[in-house]
Design a protein around this motif. Structure first.
Motif, mmCIF file in Angstrom:
data_model
loop_
_atom_site.group_PDB
_atom_site.id
_atom_site.type_symbol
_atom_site.label_atom_id
_atom_site.label_comp_id
_atom_site.label_asym_id
_atom_site.label_seq_id
_atom_site.Cartn_x
_atom_site.Cartn_y
_atom_site.Cartn_z
ATOM 1 N N SER A 43 15.634 20.310 1.060
ATOM 2 C CA SER A 43 15.272 19.538 2.255
ATOM 3 C C SER A 43 14.942 18.090 1.914
ATOM 4 O O SER A 43 15.266 17.185 2.693
ATOM 5 N N VAL A 63 19.895 24.232 9.000
ATOM 6 C CA VAL A 63 19.350 24.783 10.239
ATOM 7 C C VAL A 63 18.886 23.643 11.149
ATOM 8 O O VAL A 63 18.887 22.474 10.760
ATOM 9 N N CYS A 88 15.002 28.655 12.718
ATOM 10 C CA CYS A 88 14.166 28.921 11.531
ATOM 11 C C CYS A 88 12.905 29.629 12.010
ATOM 12 O O CYS A 88 12.201 29.116 12.887
ATOM 13 N N SER A 89 12.615 30.798 11.445
ATOM 14 C CA SER A 89 11.449 31.570 11.888
ATOM 15 C C SER A 89 10.155 30.812 11.606
ATOM 16 O O SER A 89 9.177 30.919 12.347
ATOM 17 N N SER A 91 9.740 27.469 11.539
ATOM 18 C CA SER A 91 9.610 26.432 12.558
ATOM 19 C C SER A 91 9.146 27.061 13.882
ATOM 20 O O SER A 91 8.238 26.542 14.547
ATOM 21 N N ASN A 118 9.858 22.055 7.714
ATOM 22 C CA ASN A 118 10.395 23.181 8.495
ATOM 23 C C ASN A 118 9.623 23.306 9.805
ATOM 24 O O ASN A 118 8.878 24.264 10.027
ATOM 25 N N CYS A 176 7.846 32.299 6.581
ATOM 26 C CA CYS A 176 9.303 32.445 6.619
ATOM 27 C C CYS A 176 9.626 33.930 6.537
ATOM 28 O O CYS A 176 9.195 34.611 5.594
ATOM 29 N N GLU A 239 16.380 32.673 -1.073
ATOM 30 C CA GLU A 239 17.543 33.059 -0.268
ATOM 31 C C GLU A 239 18.808 33.090 -1.135
ATOM 32 O O GLU A 239 18.954 32.297 -2.085
ATOM 33 N N CYS A 268 19.197 34.469 4.758
ATOM 34 C CA CYS A 268 18.586 33.898 5.966
ATOM 35 C C CYS A 268 19.646 33.967 7.063
ATOM 36 O O CYS A 268 20.690 33.325 6.967
ATOM 37 N N TYR A 270 19.747 32.693 9.864
ATOM 38 C CA TYR A 270 19.975 31.403 10.542
ATOM 39 C C TYR A 270 20.912 30.528 9.707
ATOM 40 O O TYR A 270 21.863 29.958 10.224
ATOM 41 N N MET A 271 20.630 30.433 8.407
ATOM 42 C CA MET A 271 21.473 29.612 7.530
ATOM 43 C C MET A 271 22.911 30.125 7.545
ATOM 44 O O MET A 271 23.851 29.356 7.459
#
Ligand code: 13P
Ligand code: SF4
Length: 312
Positions: A43, A63, A88-89, A91, A118, A176, A239, A268, A270-271
């Motif tokens: 990030s 994400v 993102c869980s 976030s 995040n 997360c 991950e 993940c 989402y990713m």
């Protein structure tokens, strides 16, 4: 790669040129996306790239909060995310309205708010400074000594930073969903099977898992740690996309995924929503694109810029 895959990559590269686009990809993206990207990183690295790019279009393969961060730093550029549902869980565990009410309720604390990147633009706009897992210790060490600190949204990263800095902080109770699936038992078991392999864990893991690790660090630091370390095999507790980046950079070393109770490695969801096809379509239509009210963007930019200044 199949002929179809080669055609798709060629299409993406042609569209990238036509759009004057840059493709940024997080370390957790699928192999095919990492291979077509101009830059693959964590990030922090991605934020730095987003703040310096000369491209007109940023195709962000990561994400939502990551592409939103790129937009915060580049209001005049088009920022596209191949799949808008790549959330993102972590976030989601800290809605801006909840943070706002919490800050009002605890106004007597006069909190200095440190937000892990995040989080949504709304949470960034309520914060004093942003951090990533790569610079959290440095950022917290620079926070004003006379203020109460509130760290949002990840309690596990926050707890690790407290231990590293000795600085007390109140922690938002977010987590997360991927990293909390690693357990002390699942990591202990794999460590017994590979006693020679150092355990490298992301700080979003729980304290119980972190205590088993030889190194706790951001995804980017995992690269330099494994490069510099004399060991030939490593257990990677994060991950699954990270394994591709590590294997690509160090083909002579072995990387063993840290297992959860249920799976041999952790994805993940989402990713993994981003695909080459969705990237091609996004470069073609310039949709889905990230938009937000200018007042929100401008407020969220202040703590982001402070992070970049403190990380330089
Ligand atoms: P890094 O900044 O270490 O890449 O972590 C991002 C992330 O989403 C971890 O789950
Ligand atoms: Fe969010 Fe966890 Fe996925 Fe990272 S791995 S993007 S923190 S849900």
């Amino acid at each position: 790669m199949s002929t179809l895959g080669v055609d798709l990559v060629e299409e993406i590269l042609a569209l990238k040129k036509q759009r004057n686009a840059v493709i940024l990809a997080h370390n957790y993206q699928v192999k095919e996306i990492q291979e077509v990207a101009d830059f693959v990183g964590d990030s922090l690295g991605l934020s730095i790239q987003a703040s310096t790019t000369q491209a007109d279009v940023i195709a962000f393969c990561g994400v939502h909060f990551m592409s939103e961060t790129a937009k915060i730093l580049n209001p005049s550029k088009k920022v596209i995310l191949p799949d808008l549902d790549a959330g993102c869980s972590l976030s989601d565990s800290c809605p801006a309205e909840d943070l706002e009410s919490y800050l009002k309720k605890h106004a007597d604390k006069n909190y200095y708010v440190i937000a892990y990147i995040n989080c949504s633009a709304g949470v960034k706009a309520l914060s004093d400074v942003i951090c990533t897992s790569g610079n959290a210790v440095r950022i917290v060490n620079r926070a004003p000594a006379d203020r109460n600190l509130l760290f949002v949204p990840d309690q596990n990263l926050g707890q690790w930073v407290i231990e590293q800095t000795g600085r007390p902080m109140d922690l938002w109770k977010g987590a997360c969903y991927v990293h909390v699936e690693f357990t002390r038992q699942s990591i202990q078991k794999i460590r017994e099977a590979h006693p020679e392999a150092p355990v490298v864990a992301h700080p979003e893991c729980t304290t119980a898992v972190r205590l088993l690790a030889d190194e706790v660090c951001s995804t980017e630091r995992m690269i330099s740690y494994c490069k510099d370390h004399p060991a030939h095999a490593f257990i990677i507790v994060t991950e699954s996309g990270m394994l591709h980046r590590l294997r690509r950079e160090m083909p002579a070393k072995t990387f063993i995924p840290g297992p959860t109770e249920l799976c041999a490695c952790a994805d993940c969801r989402y990713m993994k929503r981003n695909t080459l096809e969705k990237l091609r379509d996004a470069l073609h239509s310039l949709e889905p694109s990230i938009e937000m009210p200018e007042s929100l963007r401008a407020r969220a930019e202040i703590p982001m810029r402070l992070m970049l200044e403190w990380s330089a």
